[in-house]
Design an enzyme around this catalytic site. Structure first.
Site, PDB file in Angstrom:
ATOM      1  N   TYR A  45      -9.167   5.674   7.067  1.00 50.45           N
ATOM      2  CA  TYR A  45      -9.306   6.009   8.492  1.00 50.45           C
ATOM      3  C   TYR A  45     -10.288   7.180   8.571  1.00 50.45           C
ATOM      4  CZ  TYR A  45      -5.152   3.181   9.642  1.00 50.45           C
ATOM      5  OH  TYR A  45      -4.257   2.149   9.830  1.00 50.45           O
ATOM      6  N   TYR A  59       3.926   6.278   9.825  1.00 46.74           N
ATOM      7  CA  TYR A  59       3.121   5.118   9.440  1.00 46.74           C
ATOM      8  C   TYR A  59       3.992   4.072   8.740  1.00 46.74           C
ATOM      9  CZ  TYR A  59      -1.178   2.623   8.298  1.00 46.74           C
ATOM     10  OH  TYR A  59      -2.173   1.674   8.234  1.00 46.74           O
ATOM     11  N   HIS A  84       0.850  -1.191   0.000  1.00 48.63           N
ATOM     12  CA  HIS A  84       0.000   0.000   0.000  1.00 48.63           C
ATOM     13  C   HIS A  84       0.883   1.238   0.000  1.00 48.63           C
ATOM     14  CE1 HIS A  84      -4.207  -1.574   1.230  1.00 48.63           C
ATOM     15  NE2 HIS A  84      -3.600  -2.402   0.428  1.00 48.63           N
ATOM     16  N   PRO A 127      -4.303  -0.352  18.324  1.00 50.47           N
ATOM     17  CA  PRO A 127      -4.149  -0.806  16.932  1.00 50.47           C
ATOM     18  C   PRO A 127      -4.154   0.302  15.885  1.00 50.47           C
ATOM     19  CG  PRO A 127      -6.360  -1.309  17.745  1.00 50.47           C
ATOM     20  CD  PRO A 127      -5.594  -0.781  18.908  1.00 50.47           C
ATOM     21  N   LYS A 183       1.216  -0.754  14.532  1.00 52.78           N
ATOM     22  CA  LYS A 183       2.644  -0.848  14.855  1.00 52.78           C
ATOM     23  C   LYS A 183       3.049  -2.137  15.568  1.00 52.78           C
ATOM     24  CE  LYS A 183       4.362   2.865  13.254  1.00 52.78           C
ATOM     25  NZ  LYS A 183       4.289   2.388  11.896  1.00 52.78           N
TER      26      LYS A 183
HETATM   27  C1  DHB Z   1      -5.815  -3.301  10.205  1.00 57.88           C
HETATM   28  C2  DHB Z   1      -5.716  -3.116  11.563  1.00 57.88           C
HETATM   29  C3  DHB Z   1      -5.216  -1.947  12.054  1.00 57.88           C
HETATM   30  O1  DHB Z   1      -5.117  -1.746  13.376  1.00 57.88           O
HETATM   31  C4  DHB Z   1      -4.807  -0.918  11.206  1.00 57.88           C
HETATM   32  O2  DHB Z   1      -4.342   0.234  11.733  1.00 57.88           O
HETATM   33  C5  DHB Z   1      -4.893  -1.112   9.854  1.00 57.88           C
HETATM   34  C6  DHB Z   1      -5.400  -2.302   9.353  1.00 57.88           C
HETATM   35  C7  DHB Z   1      -6.358  -4.568   9.661  1.00 57.88           C
HETATM   36  O3  DHB Z   1      -6.855  -5.391  10.429  1.00 57.88           O
HETATM   37  O4  DHB Z   1      -6.341  -4.763   8.451  1.00 57.88           O
END
Ligand code: DHB
Length: 389
Positions: free
Chosen positions: A202, A383, A72, A291, A295
């Site tokens: 997001y 990121y 990505h 999440p 990371k």
């Molecule tokens: C996913 C989980 C995440 O915490 C994130 O920031 C991006 C993607 C996922 O499960 O695909």
């Protein structure tokens, strides 16, 4: 049995450490209470930073991630009904992330360790680590009904967030636990549906955060911010799709049968120091990130990148300097990841009792970050992850 490094836990940290040590001629045994099937079959998200993929490639475990991983080159931040692309390639000099589930990384590492003659003991019980402040710590365990003991030069605690090794470091001296609870949780679904978007979205919304992610061309992964005590039964399929559509506010969402629903905990944790005597913690045993910044697995890999080098120097030259400096070397990256994950979380999530002031301040922050190249660069660099060295 005598071994240079005894490793408790066959997750990303433990397996990668064993793999990296082998590359430097240091032998190790990895033990885990789970079976190989359970480790390889527990489906977990995975967003790999560029440096994590590069390290896998350089050390001979990168074939499948490069074949099957989805690269990505950006993400979309959405707020007030508009999408704003963060172009990683442009902003970070060609770096990106690879979406590749954690259990696939584990399969690759287990296969490679076994092909290289590595020793992994699955399904052990009664694990006991003793003598970490002495010269010859031991790891006792039972395997197939037989009690065994490893006498180790060093011990690595890589046993995840449900760790037992962390508690071998005495508290409150020297161990300090830094803990942050967030007043919400994530509700995650898996659906059989085509992709809604080529890149992750997001989304900020006054109802709360939403994330549009993907597993494959036919399986999609989405998340909604929910109350910490919400239960999967509170959320019907119709309510989920409607809320996702509301929160992404104008982006197209492709629906399909939902076949998995779960509520994820949301917290930050750092244990300091990450070592005591001959015990060294790595990955979730030492720290947990929320999440939002994607990371978790990358921090585990970054820890063992540092730790494997320090351990190698110790066995090759008898020098403890790098080992003694492990916490000081690894911890700044952990705190930067904590800050990034907290920043993304606080910018995108609805806080309880959020006022009009709070919501408008968040929108202004998102506006400031996305309209300035410097702001987008700060987000993109964090990121995709900073280089390991
Ligand atoms: C996913 C989980 C995440 O915490 C994130 O920031 C991006 C993607 C996922 O499960 O695909």
């Amino acid at each position: 049995m005598q071994i240079q490094v005894g490793i408790v836990g066959a997750g990303p940290a433990g397996l990668m450490l064993s793999h990296l040590l082998h590359q430097h001629g240091v032998d190790s045994v990895v033990i885990d209470t789970r079976s190989r099937e359970e480790i390889e079959g527990t489906i977990r998200a995975g967003v790999l930073e560029q440096s994590s993929v590069d390290l896998m490639t350089e050390t001979g475990v990168g074939d499948r991630v490069r074949q099957l991983g989805m690269v990505h080159e950006g993400i979309e931040l959405r707020f007030c009904g508009r999408g704003h692309r963060i172009d990683f390639t442009d902003l970070t000099g060609g770096r990106g992330v690879t979406i590749y589930p954690q259990h696939e990384v584990l399969k690759d590492l287990i296969a490679k360790r076994l092909a290289d003659g590595g020793d992994i003991r699955f399904g052990v019980s009664g694990v006991q680590v003793k003598g970490i402040t002495g010269d010859a710590p031991t790891i006792g365990f039972t395997q197939d009904g037989v009690e065994q003991e490893l006498t180790c030069g060093l011990v690595a605690g890589c046993d995840g967030s449900r760790t037992m090794t962390r508690y071998l470091i005495p508290s409150p001296e020297p161990r300090q636990d830094h803990f942050r609870q967030y007043p919400f949780a994530w509700f995650g679904i898996l659906a059989e549906a085509p992709r809604s978007s080529d890149e992750l979205i997001y989304a900020h919304h006054r109802n709360g955060f939403a994330l549009i992610s993907t597993r494959s061309a036919t399986v999609q992964r989405h998340y909604l911010q929910v109350e910490p005590n919400d239960n999967v039964h509170d959320w019907s399929d119709d309510r989920i799709w409607q809320e996702l559509r509301t929160r992404v506010d104008g982006a197209e969402i492709k629906e399909g049968p939902i076949f998995s629903k779960s509520v994820l905990p949301f917290r930050s944790f750092v244990c300091e120091p990450m070592q005591h005597g001959r015990l060294f913690l790595a990955g979730d045993a030492a720290h947990t990130v929320p999440p939002t910044g994607a990371k978790g697995m990358n921090l585990a890999i970054a820890d063992v990148h540092v730790l494997s080098r320090a351990m190698t120097r110790f066995f090759a030259a008898g020098v403890r300097t790098a080992l003694d400096a492990y916490t000081d070397t690894a911890l700044p990256r952990v705190w930067r990841a904590q800050h990034f994950s907290w920043w993304m979380t606080s910018m995108l999530h609805r806080m309880p009792e959020a006022s009009g002031f709070d919501l408008n301040r968040q929108i202004a922050e998102l506006d400031t970050v996305t309209r300035s190249r410097a702001g987008r660069t700060l987000l993109a660099e964090n990121y995709v992850g900073t280089p390991f060295d």
